[in-house]
Write a protein that holds these residues in place. Structure first.
Motif, mmCIF file in Angstrom:
data_model
loop_
_atom_site.group_PDB
_atom_site.id
_atom_site.type_symbol
_atom_site.label_atom_id
_atom_site.label_comp_id
_atom_site.label_asym_id
_atom_site.label_seq_id
_atom_site.Cartn_x
_atom_site.Cartn_y
_atom_site.Cartn_z
ATOM 1 N N SER A 16 19.380 -4.810 8.568
ATOM 2 C CA SER A 16 19.083 -4.829 9.997
ATOM 3 C C SER A 16 20.038 -5.756 10.755
ATOM 4 O O SER A 16 20.541 -5.401 11.826
ATOM 5 C CB SER A 16 17.641 -5.277 10.212
ATOM 6 N N VAL A 33 20.813 -1.673 -2.282
ATOM 7 C CA VAL A 33 20.256 -2.823 -3.010
ATOM 8 C C VAL A 33 20.051 -4.044 -2.118
ATOM 9 O O VAL A 33 19.407 -5.011 -2.530
ATOM 10 C CB VAL A 33 21.115 -3.214 -4.245
ATOM 11 N N LEU A 34 20.569 -4.010 -0.898
ATOM 12 C CA LEU A 34 20.393 -5.138 0.025
ATOM 13 C C LEU A 34 18.988 -5.123 0.604
ATOM 14 O O LEU A 34 18.347 -4.079 0.709
ATOM 15 C CB LEU A 34 21.430 -5.061 1.149
ATOM 16 N N ASP A 35 18.512 -6.310 1.015
ATOM 17 C CA ASP A 35 17.176 -6.382 1.594
ATOM 18 C C ASP A 35 17.198 -5.875 3.040
ATOM 19 O O ASP A 35 18.249 -5.788 3.672
ATOM 20 C CB ASP A 35 16.604 -7.800 1.509
ATOM 21 N N VAL A 36 16.025 -5.541 3.533
ATOM 22 C CA VAL A 36 15.882 -4.937 4.857
ATOM 23 C C VAL A 36 16.451 -5.834 5.946
ATOM 24 O O VAL A 36 17.130 -5.357 6.856
ATOM 25 C CB VAL A 36 14.397 -4.596 5.137
ATOM 26 N N SER A 37 16.207 -7.141 5.874
ATOM 27 C CA SER A 37 16.701 -8.032 6.929
ATOM 28 C C SER A 37 18.225 -8.074 6.962
ATOM 29 O O SER A 37 18.818 -8.104 8.038
ATOM 30 C CB SER A 37 16.120 -9.437 6.775
ATOM 31 N N THR A 38 18.865 -8.052 5.814
ATOM 32 C CA THR A 38 20.335 -8.044 5.770
ATOM 33 C C THR A 38 20.873 -6.757 6.384
ATOM 34 O O THR A 38 21.823 -6.787 7.173
ATOM 35 C CB THR A 38 20.841 -8.192 4.319
ATOM 36 N N LYS A 55 14.626 2.942 1.730
ATOM 37 C CA LYS A 55 13.589 1.930 1.498
ATOM 38 C C LYS A 55 12.283 2.301 2.215
ATOM 39 O O LYS A 55 11.344 1.528 2.231
ATOM 40 C CB LYS A 55 14.072 0.563 1.982
#
Length: 136
Positions: free
Chosen positions: A25, A18-23, A90
Motif C-alpha cells: 500500500s 510475499v510483501l506485507d499489505v502495508s508495504t 492476498k
C-alpha cells in the motif's frame, strides 16, 4: 496468477506477493505521488515544446525529457498494477483508492525550504528520496 510486464520492473509479481499489505500500500501511494509530479513536469515540458515555432525547432533535450517521462509514467503505472495484483492475491479488494489520480490540481505544493528553519523528521510527512522505492 501471472503478469508479463511491458517495462523492466525492479520486482516481479511473485516477489511482490510475499510483501506485507502495508508495504504494498505504501509503495502504491509513493508511486501515485511520483506520477502526479511527473505529470506536472510533463505539462511544463509540453508548454515549452508548444511554444516552439514548429516541432522540429523545439529544444531536443526538452523533447527527449518529455519522451523519457512518458516511459517512466508508463512503467510506474504498470508497477502499481503489479502491486494491486499482489494485494488481490492476498484477498484485498483494491478500489478507486489505489487508482492513479490524473487530476494534478489536487497536488499540494511543498512550501519553499527555509535554510534557517530547524531540521527535523515529521512522522506525519512523506519524504521522497531518490532511491526509487524499495528493492527486492
Amino acid at each position: 496468477m501471472e503478469h508479463r510486464p511491458r517495462y523492466n520492473q525492479p520486482f516481479t509479481l511473485s516477489e511482490a506477493i510475499v510483501l506485507d499489505v502495508s508495504t504494498l500500500s505504501e509503495e502504491i501511494t509513493r508511486l501515485q505521488y511520483s506520477i502526479k509530479r511527473l505529470r506536472e513536469t510533463q505539462e511544463a515540458l509540453k508548454g515549452l515544446i508548444d511554444e516552439a515555432v514548429s516541432p522540429e525547432t523545439a529544444d531536443a533535450e526538452i523533447v527527449q525529457a518529455f519522451k523519457e517521462n512518458q516511459d517512466v509514467i508508463g512503467s510506474q503505472e504498470e508497477r502499481i498494477l503489479i502491486l494491486k495484483l499482489a494485494l488481490a492475491d492476498k484477498g484485498i479488494r483494491t478500489g478507486s483508492h489505489y487508482d492513479v489520480d490524473t487530476d494534478t490540481s489536487k497536488v499540494v505544493k511543498a512550501p519553499p525550504h527555509d535554510p534557517n528553519a530547524e531540521e527535523h523528521d515529521d512522522p506525519g510527512s512523506i519524504v521522497e528520496d531518490d532511491s526509487g522505492g524499495f528493492h527486492l
